[in-house]
Design an enzyme around this catalytic site. Structure first.
Site, PDB file in Angstrom:
ATOM      1  N   CYS A 169       0.807  -1.285  -0.035  1.00 45.05           N
ATOM      2  CA  CYS A 169      -0.063  -0.041  -0.172  1.00 45.05           C
ATOM      3  C   CYS A 169       1.059   1.211   0.066  1.00 45.05           C
ATOM      4  O   CYS A 169       1.706   1.473  -0.995  1.00 45.05           O
ATOM      5  CB  CYS A 169      -0.969  -0.148   1.149  1.00 45.05           C
ATOM      6  SG  CYS A 169      -2.641   1.167   0.884  1.00 45.05           S
TER       7      CYS A 169
ATOM      8  N   HIS B 227      -3.735  -5.332   0.568  1.00 42.30           N
ATOM      9  CA  HIS B 227      -2.988  -5.736   1.906  1.00 42.30           C
ATOM     10  C   HIS B 227      -3.156  -7.021   2.040  1.00 42.30           C
ATOM     11  O   HIS B 227      -4.232  -7.641   2.160  1.00 42.30           O
ATOM     12  CB  HIS B 227      -3.788  -5.023   2.958  1.00 42.30           C
ATOM     13  CG  HIS B 227      -3.619  -3.586   3.195  1.00 42.30           C
ATOM     14  ND1 HIS B 227      -2.737  -3.205   3.966  1.00 42.30           N
ATOM     15  CD2 HIS B 227      -4.166  -2.472   2.668  1.00 42.30           C
ATOM     16  CE1 HIS B 227      -2.583  -1.726   4.022  1.00 42.30           C
ATOM     17  NE2 HIS B 227      -3.543  -1.406   3.292  1.00 42.30           N
TER      18      HIS B 227
ATOM     19  N   GLU C 289      -1.983  -9.011   4.125  1.00 43.23           N
ATOM     20  CA  GLU C 289      -1.825  -9.516   5.544  1.00 43.23           C
ATOM     21  C   GLU C 289      -3.061  -9.530   6.170  1.00 43.23           C
ATOM     22  O   GLU C 289      -3.189 -10.177   7.303  1.00 43.23           O
ATOM     23  CB  GLU C 289      -1.009  -8.328   6.464  1.00 43.23           C
ATOM     24  CG  GLU C 289      -1.436  -7.145   6.549  1.00 43.23           C
ATOM     25  CD  GLU C 289      -1.249  -6.195   5.625  1.00 43.23           C
ATOM     26  OE1 GLU C 289      -1.400  -4.788   5.740  1.00 43.23           O
ATOM     27  OE2 GLU C 289      -0.924  -6.641   4.293  1.00 43.23           O
TER      28      GLU C 289
ATOM     29  N   GLY D  15      -0.530 -15.820  37.331  1.00 46.64           N
ATOM     30  CA  GLY D  15      -1.291 -17.077  36.850  1.00 46.64           C
ATOM     31  C   GLY D  15      -1.590 -16.917  35.459  1.00 46.64           C
ATOM     32  O   GLY D  15      -2.263 -18.125  34.867  1.00 46.64           O
TER      33      GLY D  15
ATOM     34  N   VAL E  97      -1.023 -16.345  31.239  1.00 48.22           N
ATOM     35  CA  VAL E  97      -0.302 -17.125  30.119  1.00 48.22           C
ATOM     36  C   VAL E  97       1.237 -16.768  30.129  1.00 48.22           C
ATOM     37  O   VAL E  97       2.036 -17.502  30.163  1.00 48.22           O
ATOM     38  CB  VAL E  97      -1.153 -17.117  28.824  1.00 48.22           C
ATOM     39  CG1 VAL E  97      -0.418 -17.908  27.790  1.00 48.22           C
ATOM     40  CG2 VAL E  97      -2.402 -17.784  28.828  1.00 48.22           C
ATOM     41  N   ASP E  98       1.167 -15.257  30.045  1.00 49.23           N
ATOM     42  CA  ASP E  98       2.591 -14.714  29.920  1.00 49.23           C
ATOM     43  C   ASP E  98       3.417 -14.831  30.743  1.00 49.23           C
ATOM     44  O   ASP E  98       4.520 -15.376  30.587  1.00 49.23           O
ATOM     45  CB  ASP E  98       2.331 -13.152  29.532  1.00 49.23           C
ATOM     46  CG  ASP E  98       1.459 -12.940  28.209  1.00 49.23           C
ATOM     47  OD1 ASP E  98       1.252 -13.730  27.325  1.00 49.23           O
ATOM     48  OD2 ASP E  98       0.750 -11.714  28.328  1.00 49.23           O
ATOM     49  N   SER E  99       3.055 -14.511  32.250  1.00 49.35           N
ATOM     50  CA  SER E  99       4.008 -14.778  33.034  1.00 49.35           C
ATOM     51  C   SER E  99       4.369 -16.207  33.584  1.00 49.35           C
ATOM     52  O   SER E  99       5.220 -16.579  33.995  1.00 49.35           O
ATOM     53  CB  SER E  99       3.313 -14.068  34.512  1.00 49.35           C
ATOM     54  OG  SER E  99       2.202 -14.594  34.910  1.00 49.35           O
TER      55      SER E  99
END
Length: 510
Positions: A79, A168, A170, A223, A225-227
């Site tokens: 674009c 686009h 994506e 508690g 997901v990430d940590s």
């Protein structure tokens, strides 16, 4: 040496989608601002130029040395990126007769490496107000649409191949867009497609061992997901030299404090729980402004965490579950950006505690974090948990936060979340929760009139939280939840369902 694609961000709302498409093809990539200097190295295999809300003809247009980049590696302009390529090489870009937005049909005129095996007449997504009127000398059109003559182009007369797409690839609506991006990565940039969860784990654990050695790391666990995944990676590298602390801030979900401690211990993490509810309630007393509540919780957490950390000796590093959107959301492409909300991961603790940061997930998107967690053997019950905001239920209680209101919301939220699981709907939504409104309304229970609180239910579908649609939950399910809340929780007599999407609304109410 991990191969890499660089994505230069010109401010497009779709830039992260480009990165996700590259990652899904098992190729590592990084997003950097268009004007950030970077050094070339052999692992950089190609550069993608993103779209932008701006025009290449603006007085303050976002301009880079496309020719200089293309001397080193292949380039794909999308674009605005395509229009910039055209203009920088001597082509003509002008305002379109009409702004083209939405689906179009791709008419392939000449198949090249970028459009290899892409079906003619497939749907592509357009979003632009400028158009390429004339290509530079040495460039050729490879595809058009019914409305625009230059939908895709390329040149092989440059040092490295250079391609431009007016559409686009994506976005979801471009039916074969992922194939186009994969063609760029594999056919043109010659990427190996070897960036996998197992590859990431091996590299990251080795890097953590090298950086930390026999030193100690302290980390706040939630508690989430990430940590959990970040802590498991660090634990895999240094074992019990990781010290996890889980603080009960008084605005967790019902029974969450006990559940998180049990879950973390079950996967071998070294964790200690701290009950600090009263401290947080005191700091939140009288505060109704969302940002003030967030800051009160953030500052209180630092105080408690700092106090606990000083009971340990020889701590050199602070572990955090920062993920890629936490880092790149704050990039301002064209001047200072407006603060939407304070973030609970990036910044804050290290300055006060004088600890070095270790953030093993800072290059991953949320779905990639889950894939890495699965590869690490973390139970799906932990990995598939919905995201939960750092300030917890405090930003789902509109107005002042009190212990009584927290307990009321905890009960309503538990009814909603447990019902989603009971009806096998939990996995179909990205995030869900209840919001306690500062509104009381009249109700009737038996022969008595009531004057009690209203609860709003919120459930959204999303991929990464950047955009979200409200979840179309069945009416009979919503009726069940409403009845369960009103019949079993004294203090609530009305339940409503939020049908706002992001944008323009946000997922959380505060």
């Amino acid at each position: 040496m991990t191969q890499k694609i660089l994505i230069l961000d010109f401010g497009s709302q779709y830039t992260q989608l480009i990165a996700r498409s590259v990652r899904e093809a098992n190729v590592y990539c990084e997003i950097i601002p268009y004007n950030k200097d970077f050094k070339y190295s052999p692992e950089i295999k190609g550069v993608i130029l993103s779209g932008s809300p701006f025009s290449v003809n603006d007085e303050n247009a976002l301009i880079i040395d496309v020719k200089g980049i293309n001397e080193k590696v292949p380039v794909l302009g999308i674009c605005y990126g395509a229009q910039l390529v055209a203009k920088m090489y001597g082509g003509v870009v002008e305002k379109s007769d009409k702004r083209e937005y939405g689906r179009s049909k791709l008419q392939i005129q000449k198949e090249d490496e970028l459009l290899k095996d892409v079906r003619n007449d497939s749907d592509v997504w357009m979003s632009h107000s400028d158009t390429i009127k004339q290509l530079p000398e040495g460039f050729a059109i490879t595809a058009s649409t019914h409305n625009i003559p230059v939908a895709a182009f390329y040149s092989k007369q440059t040092n490295n191949p250079i391609f431009g797409l007016q559409f686009h690839p994506e976005v979801y609506h471009s039916a074969e867009g992922k194939k186009v991006i994969k063609n760029f990565l594999v056919n043109i940039c010659k990427c190996n497609q070897d960036w996998t969860p197992a590859h990431f784990i091996n590299d990251t654990v080795a890097e953590i061992k090298q950086i930390i050695g026999d030193k100690k790391v302290i980390m706040a666990l939630s508690g989430g997901v990430d940590s959990t995944v970040a802590a498991t990676l660090i634990h895999k590298a240094i074992g019990t030299n990781l010290y996890g602390i889980f603080v009960d801030n008084g605005v967790l979900r019902k029974d969450e404090f006990e559940q998180v401690l049990e879950s973390c211990k079950s996967i071998g993490l070294n964790i200690r729980g701290v009950d600090a509810k009263d401290h947080f309630y005191a700091k939140l007393a009288g505060k109704t402004d969302p940002e003030e509540k967030r800051k009160a919780i953030g500052n209180s957490f630092i105080e408690i965490f700092d106090k606990e950390a000083h009971q340990l000796t020889g701590i050199d590093f602070l572990g955090q579950g920062t993920i890629y959107p936490d880092v790149i959301e704050s990039v301002s492409v064209h001047g200072p950006s407006v603060t939407i909300k304070s973030h609970h991961n990036v910044g804050g603790l290290p300055e006060r505690m004088k600890l070095k940061l270790i953030e093993p997930l800072r290059l991953l998107f949320k779905d990639e974090v889950r894939k890495v967690g699965a590869e690490l053997g973390i139970p799906s019950s932990l990995l598939q948990r919905h995201p939960f905001p750092g300030p917890g239920l405090a930003i789902r209680i509109l107005g002042e936060v009190t212990e009584e209101r927290v307990q009321l919301l905890q009960k309503a939220d538990a009814v909603f979340i447990n019902a989603l699981k009971k009806f096998d709907l939990y996995a179909t939504v990205w995030q869900a929760g209840a919001i306690l409104l500062p509104v009381k309304s009249v109700g009737v229970m038996g022969d008595e009139r009531t004057y009690e609180f209203t609860v709003a239910l919120r459930a959204v579908t999303s991929v990464d939280g950047m955009t979200a649609d409200w979840a179309h939950l069945p009416y009979d399910f919503l009726a069940y939840v409403s009845n369960e809340i009103i019949n079993n929780i004294k203090g609530i007599n009305r339940v409503v369902y939020d049908i706002s999407s992001k944008p323009p609304a946000t997922i959380e109410w505060e």
